[in-house]
Design a protein around this motif. Structure first.
Motif, PDB file in Angstrom:
ATOM      1  N   ASN A  46       0.823  -1.198   0.123  1.00 29.44           N
ATOM      2  CA  ASN A  46      -0.217  -0.039  -0.013  1.00 29.44           C
ATOM      3  C   ASN A  46       1.133   1.232   0.384  1.00 29.44           C
ATOM      4  O   ASN A  46       1.100   2.891  -0.826  1.00 29.44           O
ATOM      5  N   GLN A  47       1.863   1.032   1.188  1.00 28.30           N
ATOM      6  CA  GLN A  47       2.901   2.368   0.912  1.00 28.30           C
ATOM      7  C   GLN A  47       3.593   2.603  -0.902  1.00 28.30           C
ATOM      8  O   GLN A  47       3.382   3.839  -0.903  1.00 28.30           O
ATOM      9  N   LEU A  50       0.885   4.273  -2.763  1.00 26.98           N
ATOM     10  CA  LEU A  50       0.406   5.187  -2.394  1.00 26.98           C
ATOM     11  C   LEU A  50       1.185   6.853  -2.779  1.00 26.98           C
ATOM     12  O   LEU A  50       1.226   7.687  -3.040  1.00 26.98           O
ATOM     13  N   LYS A  52       4.078   7.216  -1.456  1.00 27.11           N
ATOM     14  CA  LYS A  52       4.713   7.857  -0.228  1.00 27.11           C
ATOM     15  C   LYS A  52       5.040   7.058   0.898  1.00 27.11           C
ATOM     16  O   LYS A  52       3.545   6.166   1.160  1.00 27.11           O
ATOM     17  N   ILE A  53       4.982   7.375   1.570  1.00 27.84           N
ATOM     18  CA  ILE A  53       5.531   6.794   3.354  1.00 27.84           C
ATOM     19  C   ILE A  53       4.285   7.631   4.243  1.00 27.84           C
ATOM     20  O   ILE A  53       4.512   8.846   4.287  1.00 27.84           O
ATOM     21  N   ASP A  54       3.700   6.820   4.094  1.00 30.41           N
ATOM     22  CA  ASP A  54       2.403   6.707   5.574  1.00 30.41           C
ATOM     23  C   ASP A  54       2.468   6.017   6.615  1.00 30.41           C
ATOM     24  O   ASP A  54       2.000   4.938   7.169  1.00 30.41           O
ATOM     25  N   VAL A  55       3.274   6.917   7.813  1.00 28.84           N
ATOM     26  CA  VAL A  55       3.826   5.609   8.540  1.00 28.84           C
ATOM     27  C   VAL A  55       2.085   5.785   9.983  1.00 28.84           C
ATOM     28  O   VAL A  55       2.055   4.221  10.138  1.00 28.84           O
ATOM     29  N   ARG A  56       1.447   6.254   9.894  1.00 26.19           N
ATOM     30  CA  ARG A  56       0.198   6.343  10.443  1.00 26.19           C
ATOM     31  C   ARG A  56      -0.751   4.779   9.888  1.00 26.19           C
ATOM     32  O   ARG A  56      -1.257   4.409  10.478  1.00 26.19           O
ATOM     33  N   ARG A  57      -1.014   5.314   8.496  1.00 25.70           N
ATOM     34  CA  ARG A  57      -1.227   4.457   8.302  1.00 25.70           C
ATOM     35  C   ARG A  57      -1.307   2.888   8.280  1.00 25.70           C
ATOM     36  O   ARG A  57      -1.055   1.965   8.726  1.00 25.70           O
ATOM     37  N   ASP A 122      -7.739  -1.807   2.198  1.00 26.58           N
ATOM     38  CA  ASP A 122      -7.119  -0.618   1.767  1.00 26.58           C
ATOM     39  C   ASP A 122      -6.649  -0.595   0.810  1.00 26.58           C
ATOM     40  O   ASP A 122      -6.658   0.780  -0.417  1.00 26.58           O
ATOM     41  N   LYS A 195      -8.534  10.506   1.246  1.00 22.84           N
ATOM     42  CA  LYS A 195      -7.810  11.058   0.750  1.00 22.84           C
ATOM     43  C   LYS A 195      -6.256  10.792   0.631  1.00 22.84           C
ATOM     44  O   LYS A 195      -5.774   9.908   0.612  1.00 22.84           O
ATOM     45  N   GLY A 196      -5.954  12.886  -0.397  1.00 17.77           N
ATOM     46  CA  GLY A 196      -4.421  12.050  -1.226  1.00 17.77           C
ATOM     47  C   GLY A 196      -4.675  11.480  -2.405  1.00 17.77           C
ATOM     48  O   GLY A 196      -3.808  10.384  -2.817  1.00 17.77           O
TER      49      GLY A 196
END
Length: 204
Positions: A46-47, A50, A52-57, A122, A195-196
């Motif tokens: 998924n990263q 995306l 990009k790096i989404d640490v929270r996700r 996701d 989002k995003g």
């Protein structure tokens, strides 16, 4: 609860769960551990999707995977104690399909809430809104390709297919349809707030 119904009824399960069961028979690794490994790989994928790096996700999805396996065990235990594995085949088929519908409704709700979700789901959300112009059915079909390959590879080495039955077929054919229908009729005021989105990449 939906996954617990599928497992306890023994009439097939979702294709990702079935792929873990088949790998267990092939490689001898615990199914629960395999589901956590698969979920982690999905979270990493998924990263990449995306861009990009989404640490929270990522952290949220790993937490989800751990609790996911735990609660499936609880509900499977409850349904086993209620005698579901010994119900007539027609009844077990009904409960297995009901299980598919239940977890599709759940997927619809938590994809729209977009707070925390299973990384597999996701993935379909990202595919649906980043690459497939909102097509839930097509995103589900694409997400089913890897586990299908795993089941085929496992069959080559074990000469058996496990945890595949009528509920699996229903899941493969109708998951996207059930999710899209749930989006429309189950709590319709809850809208997608994904989002995003990738900008200026319509070529995807």
């Amino acid at each position: 609860m939906g996954n617990g119904l599928c497992i306890s009824s023994n009439m097939g399960s979702g294709i990702w769960t079935a792929s873990a069961v088949n790998m267990n028979k092939w490689l001898g690794i615990d199914t629960g551990i395999l589901l956590i490994i698969i979920g982690t790989v999905n979270a990493i994928t998924n990263q990449i999707l995306l861009h990009k790096i989404d640490v929270r996700r990522f952290i949220g999805q790993i937490i989800f995977v751990v609790f996911y396996g735990y609660f499936i065990d609880i509900f499977t235990f409850i349904f086993d104690k209620l005698g579901m594995p010994h119900y007539p085949m027609l009844a077990r088929t009904f409960f297995a399909i009901l299980g598919i519908v239940c977890f599709c409704i759940a997927i619809s709700l938590y994809q729209r809430a977009n707070i925390i979700m299973h990384p597999n789901d996701d993935t379909t959300n990202i595919l649906r809104f980043y690459y497939l112009k909102g097509n839930a059915t097509l995103s589900q079909i694409i997400d089913f390709i890897p586990p299908t390959i795993i089941v085929i590879l496992s069959f080559i080495f074990t000469h058996h297919i496990y945890s595949i039955n009528i509920a699996t077929v229903v899941s493969i054919l109708f998951n996207g349809v059930f999710i899209a229908t749930s989006d429309k009729y189950i709590w319709p005021a809850l809208k997608h707030n994904f989002k995003g989105k990738i900008q200026n990449e319509s070529s995807h």
